[in-house]
Design an enzyme around this catalytic site. Structure first.
Site, PDB file in Angstrom:
ATOM      1  CB  SER A  16      -0.918   0.016   1.225  1.00 58.96           C
ATOM      2  OG  SER A  16      -1.620   1.243   1.294  1.00 58.96           O
ATOM      3  CE  LYS A  17       2.560   3.256  -5.750  1.00 60.54           C
ATOM      4  NZ  LYS A  17       2.200   1.863  -6.018  1.00 60.54           N
ATOM      5  CB  SER A  18      -2.488   4.420   2.272  1.00 55.04           C
ATOM      6  OG  SER A  18      -3.434   4.173   1.255  1.00 55.04           O
ATOM      7  CE  LYS A  68     -11.548  -0.860  -1.454  1.00 55.82           C
ATOM      8  NZ  LYS A  68     -11.472  -0.094  -2.711  1.00 55.82           N
ATOM      9  CG  ASN A  89     -12.572   4.015   0.253  1.00 60.69           C
ATOM     10  OD1 ASN A  89     -13.348   4.767   0.855  1.00 60.69           O
ATOM     11  ND2 ASN A  89     -11.705   4.476  -0.634  1.00 60.69           N
ATOM     12  CG  ASP A 105     -12.347   4.120  -4.021  1.00 58.25           C
ATOM     13  OD1 ASP A 105     -11.224   4.595  -3.738  1.00 58.25           O
ATOM     14  OD2 ASP A 105     -12.633   2.926  -3.868  1.00 58.25           O
ATOM     15  N   GLY A 132     -15.841  -4.085 -11.709  1.00 63.39           N
ATOM     16  CA  GLY A 132     -15.468  -4.436 -10.339  1.00 63.39           C
ATOM     17  C   GLY A 132     -15.811  -3.331  -9.356  1.00 63.39           C
ATOM     18  N   GLY A 133     -15.188  -3.395  -8.175  1.00 66.90           N
ATOM     19  CA  GLY A 133     -15.483  -2.452  -7.108  1.00 66.90           C
ATOM     20  C   GLY A 133     -15.187  -1.010  -7.472  1.00 66.90           C
ATOM     21  CB  ALA A 134     -12.316   0.662  -9.116  1.00 69.33           C
ATOM     22  N   GLY A 251      -3.503   7.040 -12.793  1.00 66.23           N
ATOM     23  CA  GLY A 251      -4.072   6.453 -11.592  1.00 66.23           C
ATOM     24  C   GLY A 251      -3.669   7.129 -10.296  1.00 66.23           C
TER      25      GLY A 251
END
Length: 286
Positions: A16-18, A68, A89, A105, A132-134, A251
């Site tokens: 993860s980049k978070s 999620k 999320n 999102d 999908g989810g996104a 992105g």
């Protein structure tokens, strides 16, 4: 009280980049808090939230795959747009101590488009690749901005159900994603005042995934190409769009945008972004 913190949960989570994003903002803002990552297995979600609920230093968490949906039953309140999207999320603690689930999102996706969306248009259309989810968050977001949607997936019936659920008001279309792989000689409307988007909301083209087959004869004149994939950041889809003279959004824009909304929930203020995220982008792509 121990030091305030927020974190991101999922399994796996090390990629993860978070933490880098939020850590950068915390340091720039001079906030005495930290942002961590925490691996939570599928059978540990309930225990994790029970423990964090009792921890006054915990400000909330971002939620990534595969949790999620699983987190929702353990929260006190599911806010819009998470309720409509059907996925959480971001979890944060309300002023009354309740645990609240939302979804950043959708606003994160829209953020780089906001200058365009603030203009008036004769017609808005978006071609969205993926179901999908996104894609769910993106369908909900764009339907709310007055777009006619063409949703493409390997299962057109799934795409139709998704549209009927999330955007029942409009005249939207579900198609097989293979439809966009072959050239077309369709005569697009080239009037001024149209806003067209072509969005890859699927994992296709991501490192380790099959390629995305999209023929740019399906992109109307002046369409904007938006790819939510972050690895690689400059996907073949975006490269081909630029080669054809089309504007692009990568992105990282959505990733940073959704993180900025979550940061405000966690730490009570907007993150410092005075440099247009230039330093953060350099760190994320180093």
């Amino acid at each position: 009280m121990s030091r305030l913190y927020a974190e991101v949960i999922g399994d796996p989570i090390a990629q993860s980049k978070s933490p880098l994003i939020h850590g950068h903002w915390l340091e720039k803002a001079g906030i005495d808090a930290e942002y961590r990552h925490c691996r939570v297995a599928v059978d540990e979600v309930a225990t994790y939230l029970t423990e964090r609920r009792e921890d006054p230093a915990w400000r909330g968490c971002n939620v990534t795959m595969p949790h999620k949906l699983a987190v929702m039953e353990h929260l006190d309140l599911i806010e819009e747009p998470a309720r409509s999207i059907g996925a959480v999320n971001t979890i944060y603690r309300g002023k009354d101590g309740t645990l609240r689930g939302t979804n950043t999102d959708a606003p994160g996706f829209l953020e780089p488009l906001r200058p365009l969306l603030d203009e008036q248009h004769l017609f808005r259309m978006a071609r969205i690749l993926g179901t999908g989810g996104a894609a769910r968050a993106i369908v909900k977001a764009l339907a709310g901005e007055g777009f006619t949607l063409v949703l493409a997936g390997r299962d057109p019936e799934k795409a139709r159900r998704l549209l009927d659920e999330l955007a029942p008001e409009g005249e939207h279309h579900a198609v097989d994603i293979a439809h966009f792989a072959d050239p077309t000689d369709f005569a697009f409307d080239d009037r001024e005042g149209l806003l067209d988007l072509v969005i890859n909301a699927s994992p296709l083209g991501m490192t380790g995934q099959p390629p995305l087959h999209f023929d740019f004869t399906h992109a109307p004149p002046g369409a904007l190409a938006y790819d939510i994939v972050t690895s690689p950041l400059d996907t073949p889809f975006l490269q081909e769009a630029r080669a054809g003279g089309l504007p692009t959004v990568d992105g990282l824009s959505m990733l940073i945008g959704q993180a900025a909304v979550a940061f405000a929930y966690f730490f009570g203020q907007k993150p410092p972004r005075d440099d247009g995220d230039a330093q953060l982008r350099a760190m994320l792509t180093a």
